[in-house]
Design a protein around this motif. Structure first.
Motif, PDB file in Angstrom:
ATOM      1  N   PRO A 213    -126.359 -33.487   3.093  1.00  0.00           N
ATOM      2  CA  PRO A 213    -127.139 -34.496   3.806  1.00  0.00           C
ATOM      3  C   PRO A 213    -128.490 -34.664   3.122  1.00  0.00           C
ATOM      4  CG  PRO A 213    -126.952 -32.461   5.102  1.00  0.00           C
ATOM      5  CD  PRO A 213    -126.167 -32.270   3.840  1.00  0.00           C
ATOM      6  N   PRO A 214    -129.045 -35.838   3.074  1.00  0.00           N
ATOM      7  CA  PRO A 214    -128.519 -37.108   3.572  1.00  0.00           C
ATOM      8  C   PRO A 214    -127.902 -37.929   2.430  1.00  0.00           C
ATOM      9  CG  PRO A 214    -130.867 -37.349   3.213  1.00  0.00           C
ATOM     10  CD  PRO A 214    -130.475 -35.959   2.748  1.00  0.00           C
ATOM     11  N   GLY A 215    -126.654 -37.789   2.174  1.00  0.00           N
ATOM     12  CA  GLY A 215    -125.950 -38.607   1.196  1.00  0.00           C
ATOM     13  C   GLY A 215    -126.082 -38.162  -0.253  1.00  0.00           C
ATOM     14  N   LYS A 216    -126.406 -36.907  -0.504  1.00  0.00           N
ATOM     15  CA  LYS A 216    -126.538 -36.382  -1.870  1.00  0.00           C
ATOM     16  C   LYS A 216    -125.168 -35.923  -2.363  1.00  0.00           C
ATOM     17  CE  LYS A 216    -129.063 -34.376  -5.238  1.00  0.00           C
ATOM     18  NZ  LYS A 216    -129.530 -35.165  -6.318  1.00  0.00           N
ATOM     19  N   VAL A 217    -124.771 -36.384  -3.575  1.00  0.00           N
ATOM     20  CA  VAL A 217    -123.487 -36.014  -4.177  1.00  0.00           C
ATOM     21  C   VAL A 217    -123.753 -35.355  -5.525  1.00  0.00           C
ATOM     22  CG1 VAL A 217    -121.302 -36.889  -5.081  1.00  0.00           C
ATOM     23  CG2 VAL A 217    -122.329 -37.972  -3.071  1.00  0.00           C
ATOM     24  N   ILE A 218    -123.176 -34.160  -5.722  1.00  0.00           N
ATOM     25  CA  ILE A 218    -123.355 -33.420  -6.973  1.00  0.00           C
ATOM     26  C   ILE A 218    -121.997 -32.906  -7.428  1.00  0.00           C
ATOM     27  CG2 ILE A 218    -124.551 -31.534  -8.157  1.00  0.00           C
ATOM     28  CD1 ILE A 218    -126.456 -31.473  -5.666  1.00  0.00           C
ATOM     29  N   TRP A 219    -121.617 -33.237  -8.658  1.00  0.00           N
ATOM     30  CA  TRP A 219    -120.419 -32.657  -9.261  1.00  0.00           C
ATOM     31  C   TRP A 219    -120.830 -31.310  -9.835  1.00  0.00           C
ATOM     32  CZ3 TRP A 219    -115.505 -34.683  -9.461  1.00  0.00           C
ATOM     33  CH2 TRP A 219    -115.349 -36.030  -9.104  1.00  0.00           C
ATOM     34  N   VAL A 220    -120.058 -30.258  -9.550  1.00  0.00           N
ATOM     35  CA  VAL A 220    -120.412 -28.915 -10.010  1.00  0.00           C
ATOM     36  C   VAL A 220    -119.257 -28.296 -10.794  1.00  0.00           C
ATOM     37  CG1 VAL A 220    -121.076 -26.590  -9.310  1.00  0.00           C
ATOM     38  CG2 VAL A 220    -121.993 -28.560  -8.071  1.00  0.00           C
TER      39      VAL A 220
ATOM     40  N   MET B 138    -125.677 -25.226   4.941  1.00  0.00           N
ATOM     41  CA  MET B 138    -126.677 -26.306   4.946  1.00  0.00           C
ATOM     42  C   MET B 138    -126.159 -27.562   5.652  1.00  0.00           C
ATOM     43  SD  MET B 138    -128.028 -26.004   1.027  1.00  0.00           S
ATOM     44  CE  MET B 138    -129.269 -27.280   1.214  1.00  0.00           C
ATOM     45  N   GLY B 139    -124.956 -27.484   6.197  1.00  0.00           N
ATOM     46  CA  GLY B 139    -124.383 -28.640   6.873  1.00  0.00           C
ATOM     47  C   GLY B 139    -123.657 -29.591   5.940  1.00  0.00           C
ATOM     48  N   GLY B 140    -123.368 -29.144   4.721  1.00  0.00           N
ATOM     49  CA  GLY B 140    -122.692 -29.988   3.743  1.00  0.00           C
ATOM     50  C   GLY B 140    -121.233 -29.632   3.582  1.00  0.00           C
ATOM     51  N   ARG B 141    -120.600 -30.289   2.637  1.00  0.00           N
ATOM     52  CA  ARG B 141    -119.195 -30.035   2.295  1.00  0.00           C
ATOM     53  C   ARG B 141    -119.114 -29.729   0.812  1.00  0.00           C
ATOM     54  NH1 ARG B 141    -115.133 -32.298   5.669  1.00  0.00           N
ATOM     55  NH2 ARG B 141    -113.873 -31.012   4.309  1.00  0.00           N
TER      56      ARG B 141
ATOM     57  N   LEU C  28    -129.335 -25.701  -4.824  1.00  0.00           N
ATOM     58  CA  LEU C  28    -129.489 -26.107  -3.434  1.00  0.00           C
ATOM     59  C   LEU C  28    -130.944 -26.196  -3.012  1.00  0.00           C
ATOM     60  CD1 LEU C  28    -126.465 -24.188  -1.904  1.00  0.00           C
ATOM     61  CD2 LEU C  28    -126.596 -26.568  -2.673  1.00  0.00           C
ATOM     62  N   ASN C  29    -131.839 -25.632  -3.833  1.00  0.00           N
ATOM     63  CA  ASN C  29    -133.277 -25.770  -3.594  1.00  0.00           C
ATOM     64  C   ASN C  29    -133.894 -26.848  -4.467  1.00  0.00           C
ATOM     65  OD1 ASN C  29    -133.441 -23.726  -1.648  1.00  0.00           O
ATOM     66  ND2 ASN C  29    -133.456 -22.169  -3.242  1.00  0.00           N
TER      67      ASN C  29
ATOM     68  N   TYR D 233    -119.443 -18.314  -3.108  1.00  0.00           N
ATOM     69  CA  TYR D 233    -120.857 -18.320  -2.722  1.00  0.00           C
ATOM     70  C   TYR D 233    -121.371 -19.750  -2.587  1.00  0.00           C
ATOM     71  CZ  TYR D 233    -125.824 -17.186  -2.732  1.00  0.00           C
ATOM     72  OH  TYR D 233    -127.151 -17.078  -2.404  1.00  0.00           O
ATOM     73  N   LEU D 234    -121.017 -20.621  -3.535  1.00  0.00           N
ATOM     74  CA  LEU D 234    -121.417 -22.030  -3.468  1.00  0.00           C
ATOM     75  C   LEU D 234    -120.875 -22.678  -2.201  1.00  0.00           C
ATOM     76  CD1 LEU D 234    -122.582 -24.682  -4.754  1.00  0.00           C
ATOM     77  CD2 LEU D 234    -120.319 -24.972  -5.803  1.00  0.00           C
ATOM     78  N   THR D 235    -119.588 -22.496  -1.949  1.00  0.00           N
ATOM     79  CA  THR D 235    -118.950 -23.103  -0.779  1.00  0.00           C
ATOM     80  C   THR D 235    -119.616 -22.642   0.513  1.00  0.00           C
ATOM     81  OG1 THR D 235    -116.860 -23.233  -1.973  1.00  0.00           O
ATOM     82  CG2 THR D 235    -116.741 -23.401   0.407  1.00  0.00           C
ATOM     83  N   ASP D 236    -119.840 -21.343   0.645  1.00  0.00           N
ATOM     84  CA  ASP D 236    -120.483 -20.803   1.850  1.00  0.00           C
ATOM     85  C   ASP D 236    -121.913 -21.315   1.995  1.00  0.00           C
ATOM     86  OD1 ASP D 236    -118.144 -19.410   2.383  1.00  0.00           O
ATOM     87  OD2 ASP D 236    -118.923 -17.481   1.653  1.00  0.00           O
TER      88      ASP D 236
END
Length: 127
Positions: A53-60, A30-33, A100-101, A22-25
């Motif tokens: 985007p734009p340049g947000k990085v989150i370890w999950v 949202m246009g992310g990876r 994601l919100n 679900y997270l991956t999808d």
């Protein structure tokens, strides 16, 4: 019998694998990876690296509903936070949506863990 089937369905919806899918999808939509992270040399790092985007990085760190990170995982999370990274623990689809919100995930604190702050060197002649 019906209760057993309901429990199995609820478990499959709340499993780490289902939440990860679900997270991956969701990130992709949202246009992310959402990159799977694996480091055979060191344990405890979060499961996924979310790039938005734009340049947000989150370890999950993904967990089945109600499960908590191990002590080693908490130490790694703290280490990454000290380096300035956003680290979240997610154990439900609702937390994925919240993340994601801009308001989801759980941040666990490591109590009384001393990890030296890394010092970076650029090699010889970098002074």
């Amino acid at each position: 019998m019906i209760d057993k089937i309901r429990r199995l369905v609820r478990h499959s919806e709340e499993s780490e694998k289902a939440i990860e899918r679900y997270l991956t999808d969701s990130v992709r939509s949202m246009g992310g990876r959402c990159l799977k992270y694996s480091n055979s040399g060191e344990t405890g790092y979060p499961d996924r690296l979310v790039l938005l985007p734009p340049g947000k990085v989150i370890w999950v760190e993904l967990k089945s509903r109600g499960k908590k990170p191990t002590r080693q995982q908490l130490i790694r999370h703290d280490e990454l936070r000290r380096l300035g990274f956003d680290v979240r623990v997610i154990d439900s689809r609702e937390e994925v949506d919240g993340l994601l919100n801009g308001k989801g995930g759980i941040e666990y604190a490591v109590q009384s863990t001393r990890i030296p702050t890394p010092s970076f060197s650029m090699g010889r002649g970098s002074r």
